[in-house]
Design a protein around this motif. Sequence first.
Motif, short mmCIF file in Angstrom:
data_model
loop_
_atom_site.label_atom_id
_atom_site.label_comp_id
_atom_site.label_asym_id
_atom_site.label_seq_id
_atom_site.Cartn_x
_atom_site.Cartn_y
_atom_site.Cartn_z
N ALA A 195 0.83 -1.21 0.00
CA ALA A 195 0.00 0.00 0.00
C ALA A 195 0.86 1.25 0.00
N ARG A 196 1.95 1.25 0.79
CA ARG A 196 2.83 2.41 0.83
C ARG A 196 3.53 2.63 -0.50
N HIS A 197 3.97 1.53 -1.13
CA HIS A 197 4.67 1.65 -2.41
C HIS A 197 3.75 2.23 -3.48
N TRP A 198 2.54 1.70 -3.62
CA TRP A 198 1.67 2.16 -4.70
C TRP A 198 1.06 3.52 -4.40
N SER A 199 0.93 3.88 -3.14
CA SER A 199 0.51 5.25 -2.84
C SER A 199 1.61 6.24 -3.24
N ASN A 200 2.87 5.85 -2.99
CA ASN A 200 3.98 6.68 -3.47
C ASN A 200 3.98 6.76 -4.99
N TYR A 201 3.68 5.64 -5.63
CA TYR A 201 3.67 5.62 -7.10
C TYR A 201 2.59 6.55 -7.65
N ILE A 202 1.40 6.51 -7.07
CA ILE A 202 0.31 7.36 -7.56
C ILE A 202 0.68 8.83 -7.43
N ASP A 203 1.27 9.19 -6.30
CA ASP A 203 1.70 10.57 -6.10
C ASP A 203 2.78 10.95 -7.10
N MET A 204 3.77 10.07 -7.28
CA MET A 204 4.87 10.36 -8.20
C MET A 204 4.38 10.43 -9.65
N GLU A 205 3.47 9.55 -10.02
CA GLU A 205 2.94 9.54 -11.38
C GLU A 205 2.20 10.85 -11.68
N GLN A 206 1.43 11.33 -10.70
CA GLN A 206 0.70 12.58 -10.90
C GLN A 206 1.66 13.75 -11.07
N LYS A 207 2.73 13.77 -10.27
CA LYS A 207 3.70 14.86 -10.37
C LYS A 207 4.40 14.84 -11.74
N ILE A 208 4.84 13.66 -12.16
CA ILE A 208 5.57 13.57 -13.44
C ILE A 208 4.64 13.90 -14.60
N PHE A 209 3.38 13.49 -14.51
CA PHE A 209 2.42 13.82 -15.58
C PHE A 209 2.22 15.33 -15.66
N GLU A 210 2.08 16.00 -14.51
CA GLU A 210 1.91 17.45 -14.52
C GLU A 210 3.16 18.15 -15.06
N GLU A 211 4.35 17.66 -14.68
CA GLU A 211 5.59 18.25 -15.19
C GLU A 211 5.69 18.06 -16.71
N THR A 212 5.33 16.87 -17.19
CA THR A 212 5.39 16.61 -18.62
C THR A 212 4.38 17.47 -19.37
N CYS A 213 3.18 17.65 -18.80
CA CYS A 213 2.18 18.52 -19.44
C CYS A 213 2.66 19.96 -19.49
N CYS A 214 3.30 20.41 -18.42
CA CYS A 214 3.82 21.79 -18.42
C CYS A 214 4.90 21.97 -19.48
N GLU A 215 5.79 20.98 -19.62
CA GLU A 215 6.84 21.08 -20.63
C GLU A 215 6.26 21.04 -22.03
N HIS A 216 5.26 20.18 -22.24
CA HIS A 216 4.62 20.12 -23.55
C HIS A 216 3.88 21.42 -23.84
N SER A 217 3.23 22.01 -22.83
CA SER A 217 2.54 23.28 -23.03
C SER A 217 3.51 24.39 -23.39
N ARG A 218 4.68 24.39 -22.76
CA ARG A 218 5.68 25.40 -23.07
C ARG A 218 6.15 25.28 -24.51
N LEU A 219 6.45 24.04 -24.94
CA LEU A 219 6.89 23.83 -26.31
C LEU A 219 5.78 24.14 -27.31
N PHE A 220 4.55 23.77 -26.95
CA PHE A 220 3.40 24.03 -27.82
C PHE A 220 3.20 25.53 -27.99
N ALA A 221 3.27 26.28 -26.87
CA ALA A 221 3.13 27.73 -26.94
C ALA A 221 4.27 28.36 -27.73
N HIS A 222 5.49 27.85 -27.53
CA HIS A 222 6.63 28.37 -28.27
C HIS A 222 6.45 28.17 -29.77
N LYS A 223 5.94 27.01 -30.16
CA LYS A 223 5.70 26.72 -31.57
C LYS A 223 4.63 27.65 -32.15
#
Length: 332
Positions: free
Chosen positions: A213-241
Amino acid sequence: MDRFRMIFQYFQSNSESVMNGICGLLALASVKMYTCFDFSCPCLPQYNMAYGLGIMFVPPVILFLCGLILNRQSLVMLDEWRRPQGHRRKDLAVIRYMCSSIVQRAMVAPVVWIIVTLLDGKCLICAFSGSVDPEKFVGFANVTSVQVEQLLAKVPCKDDELMRNNTSRKAVSRYLRCWSQALGWSILLILIVAAFLARWLRPCFNQATLLQARHWSNYIDMEQKIFEETCCEHSRLFAHKCILHFFESMRQEIKLHNFNLPREGEGDEGEEDLLRDITDQDQVNKLLKTWYYDKPSLDVSQATQRRPLGRERSPLPWADSPSTRFPQHTNV
């Protein structure tokens, strides 16, 4: 300076440390608010209990809600609970673990407030001064029942003219304060014993479920953070384009202002690769909708096998940056 930067990055990436820090700040804020609060009991039979119990229990409810709001894990837990199942099944044990962790942290500040009010005793004296048996005190022996009710209601008000020279007022106040402090110390002792038993008896039980339970709760939190970071980077590149395309259409006018623009086609290949072939609004909306309704299964080998053959994609620019390196697993 580098040391402070490392400490800041640690607290920024470590969810457990941030949440514990927020809980500590809320607990300190609750103590500070109570010490700065001007407690004024109305000293009226019909309002004393409502005022005393309201001061004792309404602020803890507010502090509890603030603890839930400030904890980002509560939103992650609700998203995991309410999301469609898709290719990934829901694990109720993980959701229960996250909910338990969130509630425990949110309860710190309310419990501190209640214990502080009980040890101080003013709230309980105001709330229950009218419920004391007057026969236990000598000063109320030769007084009518209506007068007894009024006198008991004015016990918290030591500056009142009726109670200024009444010896029974101090006796009633000491009696209720003793009960209040005894209740406060008892609650504190019970909480400490419960925490001690939970800490020392945990190894006596099966740890596999807790670790999962502790491992997968950490995974869910980490996955959400990485997804938000990836979306922000994609948004920056998309806006730049998009901005580059706009400036390309205005090239002749921009040249009059001596702006240096990249040549047509320069850097397009690299940006297209970083955009992952998601180059219009409909594709982005479809991607986000798919992520919510149909999250991928937790099998990295299948994701690797599904990768199309051909030219390898260049690594993302933030992959090797030390400032955006993925944080270590933390307890939720």
